[in-house]
Design a protein around this motif. Structure first.
Motif, PDB file in Angstrom:
ATOM      1  N   PRO A 474       0.814  -1.223   0.000  1.00 40.09           N
ATOM      2  CA  PRO A 474       0.000   0.000   0.000  1.00 40.09           C
ATOM      3  C   PRO A 474       0.844   1.268   0.000  1.00 40.09           C
ATOM      4  CG  PRO A 474      -0.911  -1.592   1.528  1.00 40.09           C
ATOM      5  CD  PRO A 474       0.406  -2.148   1.069  1.00 40.09           C
ATOM      6  N   LEU A 475       0.343   2.289  -0.695  1.00 41.95           N
ATOM      7  CA  LEU A 475       1.051   3.562  -0.791  1.00 41.95           C
ATOM      8  C   LEU A 475       1.272   4.167   0.594  1.00 41.95           C
ATOM      9  CD1 LEU A 475       2.236   5.858  -2.494  1.00 41.95           C
ATOM     10  CD2 LEU A 475      -0.088   6.794  -2.710  1.00 41.95           C
ATOM     11  N   THR A 476       0.272   4.072   1.477  1.00 42.78           N
ATOM     12  CA  THR A 476       0.434   4.642   2.819  1.00 42.78           C
ATOM     13  C   THR A 476       1.587   3.975   3.559  1.00 42.78           C
ATOM     14  OG1 THR A 476      -1.273   3.110   3.622  1.00 42.78           O
ATOM     15  CG2 THR A 476      -1.972   5.359   3.068  1.00 42.78           C
ATOM     16  N   GLU A 477       1.762   2.683   3.354  1.00 48.11           N
ATOM     17  CA  GLU A 477       2.872   1.978   3.999  1.00 48.11           C
ATOM     18  C   GLU A 477       4.205   2.505   3.481  1.00 48.11           C
ATOM     19  OE1 GLU A 477       4.628  -0.338   6.638  1.00 48.11           O
ATOM     20  OE2 GLU A 477       2.472  -0.613   6.344  1.00 48.11           O
ATOM     21  N   LEU A 478       4.297   2.696   2.177  1.00 45.69           N
ATOM     22  CA  LEU A 478       5.546   3.195   1.591  1.00 45.69           C
ATOM     23  C   LEU A 478       5.839   4.616   2.041  1.00 45.69           C
ATOM     24  CD1 LEU A 478       5.077   1.794  -2.031  1.00 45.69           C
ATOM     25  CD2 LEU A 478       6.495   0.844  -0.208  1.00 45.69           C
ATOM     26  N   GLN A 479       4.777   5.411   2.225  1.00 46.33           N
ATOM     27  CA  GLN A 479       4.961   6.802   2.642  1.00 46.33           C
ATOM     28  C   GLN A 479       5.357   6.916   4.108  1.00 46.33           C
ATOM     29  OE1 GLN A 479       1.087   8.266   1.540  1.00 46.33           O
ATOM     30  NE2 GLN A 479       1.804   9.092  -0.422  1.00 46.33           N
ATOM     31  N   GLU A 480       4.783   6.050   4.951  1.00 46.95           N
ATOM     32  CA  GLU A 480       4.980   6.178   6.394  1.00 46.95           C
ATOM     33  C   GLU A 480       6.108   5.304   6.938  1.00 46.95           C
ATOM     34  OE1 GLU A 480       3.386   8.315   8.310  1.00 46.95           O
ATOM     35  OE2 GLU A 480       2.193   9.063   6.623  1.00 46.95           O
ATOM     36  N   ASN A 481       6.552   4.360   6.164  1.00 46.22           N
ATOM     37  CA  ASN A 481       7.560   3.423   6.644  1.00 46.22           C
ATOM     38  C   ASN A 481       8.794   3.505   5.753  1.00 46.22           C
ATOM     39  OD1 ASN A 481       9.100   1.297   7.545  1.00 46.22           O
ATOM     40  ND2 ASN A 481       7.517  -0.263   7.273  1.00 46.22           N
ATOM     41  N   PRO A 482       9.788   4.271   6.135  1.00 46.47           N
ATOM     42  CA  PRO A 482      10.973   4.455   5.291  1.00 46.47           C
ATOM     43  C   PRO A 482      11.784   3.184   5.090  1.00 46.47           C
ATOM     44  CG  PRO A 482      11.318   5.428   7.462  1.00 46.47           C
ATOM     45  CD  PRO A 482       9.877   5.051   7.393  1.00 46.47           C
ATOM     46  N   ALA A 483      11.570   2.189   5.926  1.00 50.06           N
ATOM     47  CA  ALA A 483      12.316   0.932   5.795  1.00 50.06           C
ATOM     48  C   ALA A 483      11.669  -0.038   4.811  1.00 50.06           C
ATOM     49  CB  ALA A 483      12.437   0.261   7.162  1.00 50.06           C
ATOM     50  N   MET A 484      10.480   0.310   4.323  1.00 50.71           N
ATOM     51  CA  MET A 484       9.747  -0.615   3.467  1.00 50.71           C
ATOM     52  C   MET A 484      10.291  -0.597   2.037  1.00 50.71           C
ATOM     53  SD  MET A 484       7.513  -2.874   2.785  1.00 50.71           S
ATOM     54  CE  MET A 484       6.746  -2.976   4.390  1.00 50.71           C
ATOM     55  N   VAL A 485      10.580  -1.765   1.512  1.00 55.40           N
ATOM     56  CA  VAL A 485      10.977  -1.928   0.114  1.00 55.40           C
ATOM     57  C   VAL A 485       9.733  -2.289  -0.685  1.00 55.40           C
ATOM     58  CG1 VAL A 485      12.390  -3.246  -1.503  1.00 55.40           C
ATOM     59  CG2 VAL A 485      13.285  -2.676   0.779  1.00 55.40           C
ATOM     60  N   PRO A 486       9.397  -1.545  -1.737  1.00 53.92           N
ATOM     61  CA  PRO A 486       8.174  -1.840  -2.491  1.00 53.92           C
ATOM     62  C   PRO A 486       8.319  -3.091  -3.344  1.00 53.92           C
ATOM     63  CG  PRO A 486       9.404  -0.087  -3.562  1.00 53.92           C
ATOM     64  CD  PRO A 486      10.122  -0.368  -2.260  1.00 53.92           C
ATOM     65  N   ASN A 487       7.196  -3.649  -3.749  1.00 52.65           N
ATOM     66  CA  ASN A 487       7.166  -4.663  -4.791  1.00 52.65           C
ATOM     67  C   ASN A 487       7.157  -3.935  -6.129  1.00 52.65           C
ATOM     68  OD1 ASN A 487       7.157  -6.851  -3.040  1.00 52.65           O
ATOM     69  ND2 ASN A 487       4.932  -6.950  -2.937  1.00 52.65           N
ATOM     70  N   MET A 488       8.225  -4.052  -6.855  1.00 52.88           N
ATOM     71  CA  MET A 488       8.403  -3.266  -8.067  1.00 52.88           C
ATOM     72  C   MET A 488       7.485  -3.755  -9.192  1.00 52.88           C
ATOM     73  SD  MET A 488      10.543  -1.153  -6.894  1.00 52.88           S
ATOM     74  CE  MET A 488      10.918  -0.254  -8.397  1.00 52.88           C
ATOM     75  N   GLY A 489       7.199  -2.829 -10.109  1.00 55.71           N
ATOM     76  CA  GLY A 489       6.452  -3.179 -11.320  1.00 55.71           C
ATOM     77  C   GLY A 489       5.049  -2.625 -11.367  1.00 55.71           C
ATOM     78  N   TRP A 490       4.470  -2.361 -10.201  1.00 56.76           N
ATOM     79  CA  TRP A 490       3.087  -1.929 -10.152  1.00 56.76           C
ATOM     80  C   TRP A 490       2.960  -0.435 -10.471  1.00 56.76           C
ATOM     81  CZ3 TRP A 490      -0.723  -5.432  -9.753  1.00 56.76           C
ATOM     82  CH2 TRP A 490      -0.400  -6.684  -9.241  1.00 56.76           C
ATOM     83  N   ASN A 491       2.114  -0.118 -11.435  1.00 56.02           N
ATOM     84  CA  ASN A 491       1.825   1.268 -11.804  1.00 56.02           C
ATOM     85  C   ASN A 491       0.309   1.429 -11.872  1.00 56.02           C
ATOM     86  OD1 ASN A 491       4.578   2.338 -12.345  1.00 56.02           O
ATOM     87  ND2 ASN A 491       4.572   0.751 -13.925  1.00 56.02           N
ATOM     88  N   PRO A 492      -0.290   1.988 -10.839  1.00 57.97           N
ATOM     89  CA  PRO A 492      -1.753   2.096 -10.800  1.00 57.97           C
ATOM     90  C   PRO A 492      -2.317   2.829 -12.001  1.00 57.97           C
ATOM     91  CG  PRO A 492      -0.807   2.616  -8.665  1.00 57.97           C
ATOM     92  CD  PRO A 492       0.341   2.525  -9.628  1.00 57.97           C
ATOM     93  N   ILE A 493      -3.442   2.358 -12.487  1.00 56.34           N
ATOM     94  CA  ILE A 493      -4.138   2.981 -13.604  1.00 56.34           C
ATOM     95  C   ILE A 493      -5.160   3.957 -13.040  1.00 56.34           C
ATOM     96  CG2 ILE A 493      -5.592   2.599 -15.639  1.00 56.34           C
ATOM     97  CD1 ILE A 493      -4.522  -0.305 -15.634  1.00 56.34           C
ATOM     98  N   VAL A 494      -5.193   5.161 -13.572  1.00 55.88           N
ATOM     99  CA  VAL A 494      -6.193   6.154 -13.194  1.00 55.88           C
ATOM    100  C   VAL A 494      -7.166   6.275 -14.361  1.00 55.88           C
ATOM    101  CG1 VAL A 494      -6.629   8.528 -12.540  1.00 55.88           C
ATOM    102  CG2 VAL A 494      -4.549   7.373 -11.747  1.00 55.88           C
TER     103      VAL A 494
END
Length: 495
Positions: A474-494
């Motif tokens: 989740p975006l909130t996790e990435l924003q609030e948790n500096p230690a979090m490594v994202p799962n790469m590749g995902w690009n949300p569609i608007v």
């Protein structure tokens, strides 16, 4: 600094906070003192009640434990339906069950609302259970037998949530990208970093908790009026699932399939007479009409929530979606004598009476956790992986006999493994997350879709083992948790 866990727990819904740390470091809100074992049991009962009554939501965590949206997302991310062939049924003026955006998000792998819900609610449940488990360790005057029963119950639930988060959000081949996890002890800790753990570390926690719970059960037995997951068959079933899944992951060990076999054998002991072998018995299990069926059952509160993906219960008066198609290669797997074919289909399209056999099927989500069927198929594959191919084929044919499917002869090697995978696909059609997890675990999930939404063409291509099989953090996790490594590749569609 992680706050010290006091003798308080949450008694209201947890707000969706900034990240998993906020759930695992559980602050008291709307507080109630927890100082005795009865206090712990009272708090836990507010969570467990949802596993007893279908019209009750728990005080914390998901409801049901695998939600309707979750079930539909995993189906939409899988290959059991001909979604392109069904689009005229989904995007249809006579479909009152979902809007175009619903289908766009589901079928284009863009359902971040559901993935965020899973992350937040599963971590919230883990945090709640952490706090109560901690408190159990401080109850020196409690009855020791009952304390083990209560703590064992919570250990199994916590292990379930941790395992599911690991299955959903972690790549199969990235040892360093396990889920974040902190199982606090109630002591003050400084500078806790909520980074991603090694997958092997996560699996040690899960198997350790389950084995501890199993020891508690074997020494004390259950409190039948209170316990739900604290059951030797269920615990061993979940252990079999964990070792089976782990065996094809980056955390695999040489003994995984042997462990999966041991626990699957225990989970299937003396169950043959309880597995349905007629169409009526199969459908009665779906409706929870067989009190002896050895599984944990949950049904969704809201009527008809699954209709957008699985078909309208109002199809008899012309509402869509109806007569939904499945791929020809999938349909061809079923023998005409297979009771599942009659349960799932009318002709070659989805039956409106699925899953319960009732006219104008009710389309509740019906969840059975720790089913003997799942343990049987894990046992079959474990025998195969351990080089016991004759035993594996015999176990597979025995299982097929429960469903009225034709026995197979002369299968070995990759043909036998493929038949096991095919049997899982037939058995777990429309069953929560199972097909998506099989696509992930067996590294077979090649999907390509060309679909039109909002007057625009979209193409999505999913290759076996690619990023689509580790859900986006989740975006909130990435924003609030500096230690979090994202799962790469995902690009949300608007849209």
């Amino acid at each position: 600094m992680m706050k010290k866990i006091l003798t308080y727990i949450l008694f209201s819904s947890v707000l969706l906070l900034g990240g998993c740390k906020d759930f695992l470091d559980l602050p008291p809100k709307n507080q109630r003192a927890v100082t005795t074992l009865n206090d712990v049991k009272s708090a836990l009962a507010g969570y467990l009640d949802a596993f007893v009554r279908t019209n009750t939501k728990p005080i914390i965590g998901p409801s049901p434990i695998i939600t309707e949206a979750q079930n539909m997302m995993f189906e939409a991310y899988s290959d059991n339906f001909d979604f392109a062939g069904n689009m005229s049924q989904y995007i249809n003026a006579k479909n009152i069950h979902a809007q175009e955006k619903f289908y766009a998000n589901k079928l284009l792998f863009n359902d971040t609302e559901t993935t965020d819900y899973i992350w937040n609610n599963y971590y919230a449940a883990i945090g709640f259970l952490n706090a109560l488990i901690d408190q159990c360790d401080n109850l020196k005057d409690a009855d020791p037998s009952e304390l083990k029963r209560v703590k064992g119950e919570m250990l199994v639930h916590r292990a379930f949530y941790i395992f599911k988060l690991q299955q959903y959000f972690v790549p199969m081949d990235k040892e360093e990208l396990g889920i974040p996890l902190y199982l606090h002890t109630g002591q003050e800790e400084i500078d806790i970093v909520m980074d991603r753990k090694k997958s092997s570390e996560i699996y040690r926690v899960v198997t350790g908790d389950l084995k501890a719970a199993l020891e508690y059960y074997q020494s004390e037995g259950p409190n039948d009026g209170f316990n739900r997951f604290f059951n030797a068959r269920f615990i061993q079933n979940l252990l079999a699932q964990v070792y089976w899944f782990k065996a094809e992951s980056s955390a695999k060990e040489s003994t995984d399939y042997e462990q999966a076999k041991v626990y699957a054998e225990a989970a299937t002991k003396d169950v043959d007479a309880l597995i349905p072998n007629t169409l009526v018995a199969f459908q009665n299990v779906q409706r929870n009409l067989n009190p002896d069926y050895p599984a944990v059952y949950q049904q969704s509160v809201s009527f008809g929530m699954l209709m957008p993906i699985y078909g309208s219960n109002l199809d008899y008066i012309g509402y869509s979606p109806n007569s939904l198609k499945v791929p020809a290669d999938f349909f061809s797997l079923f023998d005409d004598t297979d009771i599942r074919k009659a349960a799932y289909f009318t002709g070659s399209v989805m039956s409106s009476t699925w899953p319960d056999g009732m006219v104008n099927g009710q389309k509740h989500i019906r969840i059975h956790l720790f089913t003997p069927e799942e343990a049987y198929l894990i046992l079959t594959e474990s025998q195969y992986r351990l080089g016991q191919q004759d035993q594996a084929l015999a176990t597979l044919n025995k299982f097929k006999g429960f469903r009225g499917a034709k026995a197979k002869a002369g299968l070995n090697g990759t043909e036998l493994l493929q038949e096991i995978v095919n049997e899982r696909r037939k058995e777990f059609f429309c069953d929560t997350d199972k097909r998506w997890l099989d696509l992930k675990r067996y590294n077979i999930g090649n999907i390509e879709r060309k679909l039109r939404f909002f007057n625009k063409e979209y193409t999505v291509k999913v290759e076996a083992g690619d990023y689509h099989y580790a859900l986006p953090i989740p975006l909130t996790e990435l924003q609030e948790n500096p230690a979090m490594v994202p799962n790469m590749g995902w690009n949300p569609i608007v849209f």
